[in-house]
Design an enzyme around this catalytic site. Structure first.
Site, PDB file in Angstrom:
ATOM      1  N   LYS A   1       0.838  -1.201   0.000  1.00 43.05           N
ATOM      2  CA  LYS A   1       0.000   0.000   0.000  1.00 43.05           C
ATOM      3  C   LYS A   1       0.879   1.259   0.000  1.00 43.05           C
ATOM      4  O   LYS A   1       0.603   2.222  -0.713  1.00 43.05           O
ATOM      5  CB  LYS A   1      -0.968  -0.030   1.190  1.00 43.05           C
ATOM      6  CG  LYS A   1      -2.056  -1.087   0.984  1.00 43.05           C
ATOM      7  CD  LYS A   1      -2.824  -1.470   2.237  1.00 43.05           C
ATOM      8  CE  LYS A   1      -3.778  -2.633   1.898  1.00 43.05           C
ATOM      9  NZ  LYS A   1      -4.513  -3.164   3.053  1.00 43.05           N
TER      10      LYS A   1
ATOM     11  N   GLN B   1      -4.522  -1.817   9.262  1.00 39.35           N
ATOM     12  CA  GLN B   1      -4.421  -3.123   8.614  1.00 39.35           C
ATOM     13  C   GLN B   1      -5.142  -4.193   9.439  1.00 39.35           C
ATOM     14  O   GLN B   1      -4.910  -4.325  10.632  1.00 39.35           O
ATOM     15  CB  GLN B   1      -2.942  -3.497   8.404  1.00 39.35           C
ATOM     16  CG  GLN B   1      -2.741  -4.786   7.635  1.00 39.35           C
ATOM     17  CD  GLN B   1      -3.309  -4.758   6.211  1.00 39.35           C
ATOM     18  OE1 GLN B   1      -3.166  -3.771   5.497  1.00 39.35           O
ATOM     19  NE2 GLN B   1      -3.963  -5.828   5.803  1.00 39.35           N
TER      20      GLN B   1
ATOM     21  N   ASP C   1     -10.482   3.561   3.700  1.00 40.06           N
ATOM     22  CA  ASP C   1     -10.578   2.114   3.479  1.00 40.06           C
ATOM     23  C   ASP C   1     -12.030   1.642   3.669  1.00 40.06           C
ATOM     24  O   ASP C   1     -12.323   0.466   3.493  1.00 40.06           O
ATOM     25  CB  ASP C   1      -9.647   1.391   4.476  1.00 40.06           C
ATOM     26  CG  ASP C   1      -9.225   0.013   3.993  1.00 40.06           C
ATOM     27  OD1 ASP C   1      -9.153  -0.197   2.770  1.00 40.06           O
ATOM     28  OD2 ASP C   1      -8.967  -0.860   4.843  1.00 40.06           O
TER      29      ASP C   1
END
Ligand code: NAP
Length: 280
Positions: A54, A98, A121
């Protein structure tokens, strides 16, 4: 006739070129670039690899990323405090936590702590609710990336029967709502579903998001279905059996090179959008 390959890797590359132009324009206008903060808790090697990928994707489009790495023993309170710090940092435009975090941490509480304006996200309940209601929100990255694939390849959605196998908060559930919003008739399957092969056999559009290597067999799939495999397991294995997929489906996402690159791409695109909203 052989099936169309829904090439997420190629699509991500094209989109990255467009994003690079947007980032360069923003930099020229304001002297600033969008900044994504990534948070990794613990030392899971797969998670560390995803975070690195990422960060690399940010660099490819000219964005910056700040990498926060917290120890395996981090408590929920410590993680919430770090997220709050990033929420308040005017130089941070997007926050990625994450998944998964170590067991002692309340992951939902951590996701909810992310400021909705920085939730690039798409993991907060607020973002999910807005998306489900058809309001503007950052989509959850994996299902939103899948929608980009379907739309980019002009796959007809309205009136089609979509079967989503899996109901996780980050994949199956938002996937089902996104397909519903595009007027699909949606069936959601999970571990308690009875007669999974029969339901899968009714799918015009099938999304495999079960997290079990090749659990879904090609012999269950209707001839001509569009098949999306969100799964990724060691050795490049997905959640759907590879053997025979090109023959039975009309279009399918390869593993690797299908859904994975578009998940990262969606995160980066939404970070650019957030950067534009904050500093543009
Ligand atoms: P997850 O949280 O483990 O959820 C799996 C879902 O599958 C659950 O809803 C579970 O049902 C259901 N399930 C499990 N066994 C089943 C069975 N035998 N029959 C029917 N349903 C079953 O997984 P996830 O995070 O959603 O991820 C799903 C897959 O996507 C994984 O392979 C993961 O690696 C992949 N993934 C890929 C990306 C990417 O960027 N490419 C991103 C995220 C995830 P219950 O709810 O009843 O337990």
């Amino acid at each position: 006739m052989s099936a169309l390959i829904l090439d997420g890797k190629a699509l991500a590359k094209t989109t990255e070129e467009e994003l690079s132009v947007r980032v360069a324009k923003l930099k020229e206008k304001t002297g600033k670039t969008p900044i994504l903060a990534t948070i990794l808790v613990g030392d899971d090697p797969a998670s560390a690899t995803y975070v690195k990928m990422k960060g690399n994707a940010c660099a490819r489009v000219g964005m910056e990323s700040i990498r926060v790495h917290l120890p395996e023993t981090t408590t929920t309170e410590e993680l919430l405090a770090k997220i709050q710090e990033l929420n308040e940092n005017p130089d941070v435009h997007g926050i990625l936590l994450q998944h998964p975090v170590p067991r002692q941490i309340d992951e939902r509480a951590a996701f909810e702590a992310i400021d909705a304006r920085k939730d690039v996200d798409g993991v907060t309940c607020l973002g999910f609710g807005r998306m489900a209601m058809g309001e503007k929100a950052y989509g959850c990255a994996t299902p939103a990336g899948i929608m980009t694939i379907l739309k980019s390849y002009n796959i007809p959605l309205s009136g089609k029967h979509a079967v989503v196998v899996g109901r996780s908060a980050i994949l199956g559930k938002p996937m089902a709502m996104m397909l519903l919003n595009e007027n699909c008739t949606v069936t959601i399957c999970h571990s308690k579903t009875q007669n999974l092969p029969k339901i899968i056999g009714q799918a015009d559009i099938l999304v495999g998001a079960v997290g079990r290597p090749e659990l879904i067999k090609t012999s269950w799939i209707k001839k001509g279905a569009v098949v999306i495999d969100a799964g990724y397991h060691p050795g490049g294995v997905g959640d759907i059996e590879k053997e025979g997929l090109a023959e039975v489906s009309s279009a399918y996402t390869p593993v690797p090179g299908g859904v994975g690159p578009m998940t990262i791409n969606t995160l980066i695109r939404q970070s650019v959008e957030s950067g534009e909203a904050f500093i543009g």
